[in-house]
Design a protein around this motif. Structure first.
Motif, mmCIF file in Angstrom:
data_model
loop_
_atom_site.group_PDB
_atom_site.id
_atom_site.type_symbol
_atom_site.label_atom_id
_atom_site.label_comp_id
_atom_site.label_asym_id
_atom_site.label_seq_id
_atom_site.Cartn_x
_atom_site.Cartn_y
_atom_site.Cartn_z
ATOM 1 N N ASN A 108 -17.145 45.787 -37.988
ATOM 2 C CA ASN A 108 -15.862 45.539 -38.652
ATOM 3 C C ASN A 108 -15.982 44.947 -40.052
ATOM 4 O O ASN A 108 -15.042 44.323 -40.546
ATOM 5 N N ALA A 109 -17.140 45.128 -40.677
ATOM 6 C CA ALA A 109 -17.294 44.676 -42.062
ATOM 7 C C ALA A 109 -16.380 45.500 -42.969
ATOM 8 O O ALA A 109 -16.096 46.665 -42.704
ATOM 9 N N THR A 110 -15.945 44.877 -44.059
ATOM 10 C CA THR A 110 -15.158 45.563 -45.080
ATOM 11 C C THR A 110 -16.129 46.189 -46.070
ATOM 12 O O THR A 110 -17.032 45.507 -46.566
ATOM 13 N N LEU A 111 -15.972 47.477 -46.338
ATOM 14 C CA LEU A 111 -16.828 48.107 -47.341
ATOM 15 C C LEU A 111 -16.466 47.556 -48.718
ATOM 16 O O LEU A 111 -15.288 47.314 -49.016
ATOM 17 N N LEU A 112 -17.472 47.341 -49.528
ATOM 18 C CA LEU A 112 -17.290 46.693 -50.821
ATOM 19 C C LEU A 112 -16.181 47.332 -51.646
ATOM 20 O O LEU A 112 -15.344 46.630 -52.216
ATOM 21 N N SER A 142 -17.912 33.044 -41.452
ATOM 22 C CA SER A 142 -17.380 33.621 -42.688
ATOM 23 C C SER A 142 -15.935 34.086 -42.508
ATOM 24 O O SER A 142 -15.527 34.507 -41.426
ATOM 25 N N ASP A 143 -15.197 34.036 -43.607
ATOM 26 C CA ASP A 143 -13.820 34.543 -43.601
ATOM 27 C C ASP A 143 -13.796 36.066 -43.633
ATOM 28 O O ASP A 143 -12.894 36.687 -43.078
ATOM 29 N N VAL A 144 -14.791 36.644 -44.297
ATOM 30 C CA VAL A 144 -14.898 38.101 -44.453
ATOM 31 C C VAL A 144 -16.374 38.453 -44.475
ATOM 32 O O VAL A 144 -17.200 37.655 -44.914
ATOM 33 N N VAL A 145 -16.695 39.646 -44.005
ATOM 34 C CA VAL A 145 -18.037 40.199 -44.176
ATOM 35 C C VAL A 145 -17.879 41.482 -44.975
ATOM 36 O O VAL A 145 -17.058 42.337 -44.636
ATOM 37 N N ILE A 146 -18.635 41.575 -46.047
ATOM 38 C CA ILE A 146 -18.606 42.772 -46.890
ATOM 39 C C ILE A 146 -19.928 43.503 -46.750
ATOM 40 O O ILE A 146 -20.997 42.892 -46.769
ATOM 41 N N GLU A 147 -19.820 44.812 -46.641
ATOM 42 C CA GLU A 147 -20.999 45.671 -46.570
ATOM 43 C C GLU A 147 -21.036 46.573 -47.795
ATOM 44 O O GLU A 147 -20.012 47.141 -48.185
#
Length: 178
Positions: A108-112, A142-147
């Protein structure tokens, strides 16, 4: 086209850098082994007026010749602090209203390219160890994970490259949103 000379680049001196308005970005290095990677992150942070770098765990601190070699003086401009425990730092920053983003490959990471920074927010970007990445407890907090999307055969980018890609992307979006 003629290449510009360094004297034509209109760069800040150290005092001007120290007093310049900083980008509301903080970098957290979570157990980085390579001194050259650390120096490169300092240099990138200088280029985009990053507010501060936190060096955590086994991450080495200036002064060190191998950091200096790639930092090219940016350890003198960018504010930094050593903090032993990354997870505790993350919690502290969150109590100060800073949004913490781990740069990692995770469910469920957010793509950059899909991440849009919020106006008037400060972000702390966590970059992890060259082999193990960001520790799971920090990812969990973390509040968000970005990939960073990748399309080749390798599973990751070098941490200094990841930092350059993410900082440039977030910096550009922040400048556009203001």
């Amino acid at each position: 086209m003629r290449k510009l000379k360094n004297s034509e680049l209109d760069r800040l001196n150290i005092d001007e850098f120290k007093s310049a308005k900083k980008t509301p970005l903080i970098i957290i290095l979570d157990n980085i082994r390579s001194l050259n990677n650390i120096g490169s992150v300092f240099r990138t942070s200088d280029a985009f007026l990053v507010d501060k770098i936190y060096l955590c765990g086994i991450t080495a601190t200036p002064p060190h010749n191998d950091i200096r070699k790639t930092a090219l003086g940016s350890t003198e401009t960018v504010d930094w602090e050593y903090v032993e425990n990354t997870a505790e730092l993350v919690k502290k920053l969150q109590t100060e209203g800073i949004k913490v983003i781990s740069i990692e490959q995770a469910e469920n990471a957010t793509l950059l390219h899909n991440f849009t920074p919020q106006h008037n927010s400060t972000y702390a970007l966590v970059f992890g160890n060259e082999v193990k990445g960001v520790t799971q407890d920090v990812v969990d907090a973390s509040d968000v994970v970005i990939e960073i999307p990748q399309y080749g055969t390798k599973h990751s980018l070098n941490i200094s490259v990841s930092c350059g890609v993410v900082v440039w992307d977030v910096f550009s979006k922040m400048r556009t949103n203001n």
